[in-house]
Design a protein around this motif. Sequence first.
Motif, mmCIF file in Angstrom:
data_model
loop_
_atom_site.group_PDB
_atom_site.id
_atom_site.type_symbol
_atom_site.label_atom_id
_atom_site.label_comp_id
_atom_site.label_asym_id
_atom_site.label_seq_id
_atom_site.Cartn_x
_atom_site.Cartn_y
_atom_site.Cartn_z
ATOM 1 N N PRO A 132 0.809 -1.224 0.000
ATOM 2 C CA PRO A 132 0.000 0.000 0.000
ATOM 3 C C PRO A 132 0.841 1.272 0.000
ATOM 4 N N LEU A 133 1.960 1.246 0.739
ATOM 5 C CA LEU A 133 2.822 2.430 0.775
ATOM 6 C C LEU A 133 3.521 2.627 -0.574
ATOM 7 N N THR A 134 3.990 1.532 -1.160
ATOM 8 C CA THR A 134 4.638 1.618 -2.471
ATOM 9 C C THR A 134 3.665 2.150 -3.513
ATOM 10 N N THR A 135 2.430 1.654 -3.455
ATOM 11 C CA THR A 135 1.408 2.107 -4.397
ATOM 12 C C THR A 135 1.101 3.584 -4.204
ATOM 13 N N ALA A 136 1.026 4.012 -2.950
ATOM 14 C CA ALA A 136 0.733 5.418 -2.664
ATOM 15 C C ALA A 136 1.831 6.322 -3.226
ATOM 16 N N VAL A 137 3.085 5.877 -3.124
ATOM 17 C CA VAL A 137 4.194 6.664 -3.671
ATOM 18 C C VAL A 137 4.078 6.748 -5.196
ATOM 19 N N PHE A 138 3.805 5.605 -5.841
ATOM 20 C CA PHE A 138 3.617 5.599 -7.296
ATOM 21 C C PHE A 138 2.477 6.527 -7.695
ATOM 22 N N ALA A 139 1.375 6.460 -6.947
ATOM 23 C CA ALA A 139 0.222 7.278 -7.274
ATOM 24 C C ALA A 139 0.536 8.758 -7.111
ATOM 25 N N ALA A 140 1.305 9.104 -6.078
ATOM 26 C CA ALA A 140 1.667 10.503 -5.866
ATOM 27 C C ALA A 140 2.507 11.028 -7.022
ATOM 28 N N VAL A 141 3.458 10.202 -7.484
ATOM 29 C CA VAL A 141 4.299 10.599 -8.613
ATOM 30 C C VAL A 141 3.481 10.676 -9.895
ATOM 31 N N ARG A 142 2.597 9.689 -10.076
ATOM 32 C CA ARG A 142 1.818 9.609 -11.317
ATOM 33 C C ARG A 142 0.817 10.752 -11.441
ATOM 34 N N THR A 143 0.191 11.132 -10.331
ATOM 35 C CA THR A 143 -0.846 12.160 -10.371
ATOM 36 C C THR A 143 -0.298 13.563 -10.126
ATOM 37 N N GLY A 144 0.945 13.648 -9.627
ATOM 38 C CA GLY A 144 1.517 14.955 -9.337
ATOM 39 C C GLY A 144 1.019 15.562 -8.047
ATOM 40 N N ARG A 145 0.258 14.801 -7.265
ATOM 41 C CA ARG A 145 -0.215 15.310 -5.985
ATOM 42 C C ARG A 145 0.881 15.196 -4.942
ATOM 43 N N ARG A 146 0.806 16.026 -3.937
ATOM 44 C CA ARG A 146 1.865 16.081 -2.934
ATOM 45 C C ARG A 146 1.307 15.767 -1.548
ATOM 46 N N PRO A 147 1.481 14.524 -1.088
ATOM 47 C CA PRO A 147 1.050 14.201 0.272
ATOM 48 C C PRO A 147 1.850 15.004 1.296
ATOM 49 N N SER A 148 1.364 15.019 2.523
ATOM 50 C CA SER A 148 2.003 15.804 3.573
ATOM 51 C C SER A 148 3.330 15.183 3.989
ATOM 52 N N ALA A 149 4.120 15.969 4.729
ATOM 53 C CA ALA A 149 5.404 15.469 5.226
ATOM 54 C C ALA A 149 5.201 14.288 6.160
ATOM 55 N N ALA A 150 4.122 14.305 6.934
ATOM 56 C CA ALA A 150 3.835 13.190 7.838
ATOM 57 C C ALA A 150 3.610 11.895 7.049
ATOM 58 N N PHE A 151 2.979 12.022 5.885
ATOM 59 C CA PHE A 151 2.777 10.847 5.035
ATOM 60 C C PHE A 151 4.123 10.241 4.646
ATOM 61 N N TRP A 152 5.041 11.068 4.170
ATOM 62 C CA TRP A 152 6.333 10.557 3.717
ATOM 63 C C TRP A 152 7.149 9.997 4.875
ATOM 64 N N LEU A 153 7.039 10.602 6.055
ATOM 65 C CA LEU A 153 7.743 10.065 7.222
ATOM 66 C C LEU A 153 7.226 8.676 7.572
ATOM 67 N N ALA A 154 5.899 8.514 7.557
ATOM 68 C CA ALA A 154 5.314 7.215 7.871
ATOM 69 C C ALA A 154 5.678 6.187 6.807
ATOM 70 N N ALA A 155 5.635 6.598 5.535
ATOM 71 C CA ALA A 155 5.998 5.692 4.452
ATOM 72 C C ALA A 155 7.462 5.265 4.561
ATOM 73 N N GLY A 156 8.330 6.225 4.858
ATOM 74 C CA GLY A 156 9.744 5.909 5.021
ATOM 75 C C GLY A 156 9.994 4.984 6.200
ATOM 76 N N ALA A 157 9.264 5.206 7.286
ATOM 77 C CA ALA A 157 9.403 4.344 8.460
ATOM 78 C C ALA A 157 8.973 2.918 8.135
ATOM 79 N N GLY A 158 7.867 2.789 7.399
ATOM 80 C CA GLY A 158 7.405 1.459 7.014
ATOM 81 C C GLY A 158 8.421 0.748 6.140
ATOM 82 N N ALA A 159 8.994 1.480 5.181
ATOM 83 C CA ALA A 159 10.010 0.891 4.312
ATOM 84 C C ALA A 159 11.239 0.463 5.120
ATOM 85 N N ALA A 160 11.645 1.289 6.082
ATOM 86 C CA ALA A 160 12.807 0.965 6.905
ATOM 87 C C ALA A 160 12.567 -0.299 7.726
#
Length: 318
Positions: A135-163
């Motif tokens: 789900p996190l990988t998909t959300a990152v792809f979707a953000a890049v594909r649509t050009g939308r910019r999730p919040s910094a908290a989103f990226w921190l949580a996504a990065g934590a999950g990946a780590a």
Amino acid sequence: MTAQDSATPSGSIAVSTPPVADVGGEVRAATTEPAASGTLLAVLGVMAFSLTFPSTVWGLDSFGPWSLVCVRSVLAALVAGGFLLALRVPLPERRHWGPLAVVGGGVVVGFPLLTSLALQTSTSSHAAVVVGLLPLTTAVFAAVRTGRRPSAAFWLAAGAGAAVVIAFTVSQSGGSLQSGDLYLFGALLVCAAGYTEGGGLAREMPGWQVIGWALMLCLPFAAVGSAVALAFEPVRLSPQGVVGVVWVAVVSTFFGLYVWYRGMAAIGIARASQLQLGQPLLTLVWSVILLGERLPPAAPVAAVAVLVCIAVTQRVRS
């Protein structure tokens, strides 16, 4: 199939190997499905997806990885084609075939093949934790594909999950990534791409038609691939192997997303996504019950940590 976050279709039938949430926010289809039955349908979809890895392991008892992927694709395409023909669904527009090719390459071919190759050396429980990052990988792809910019908290949580997933994978693989881990990470990327394109198409046609036409697009290649793979890979039919390939073809790839998309249409993506957070943990349970795997203590801990990160991204993504 293995499935996760996806955009809601506008029709009443649906299908694929887990779904892609639109990073920008809620998308709901017009539906007459009551909320209670919608929740039940979404739960049935999650249950179907949670059995994908154990069923793949069973399927590998009878088929080689290439044969398994090709045969499951042919079976799923025959089921989907029957629905498309019976309902007299018109061909997609020309502009839809490119995204459908990405869906087919990612969801119909790439993800099943790479996870099947991984499960030759990795356990189902190990794969469940790694692919819990989908789900996190998909959300990152979707953000890049649509050009939308999730919040910094989103990226921190996504990065934590990946780590968490990377740390778990390295610790369970003796300090370095193994070939099975590389297959799983590759599966994350191709599936996320397929989910992102499929989520966009699901705004223009019912979600079951998205996966249905993707399956039909891949059918000629899957049929030829089946003939070649079956000639080179030994087939040892067993009850478990047959059940495994039928499950991943008919249930994970078609029925699971039929009920999943109908459920999402009734209760919305955000609510349905919360139900899907339990999918990796369910897979861990099935891995113990059906495969007799012994879970390392780090597996449930890592799975829960990833689920927490996903839950955070669900709340702060926009």
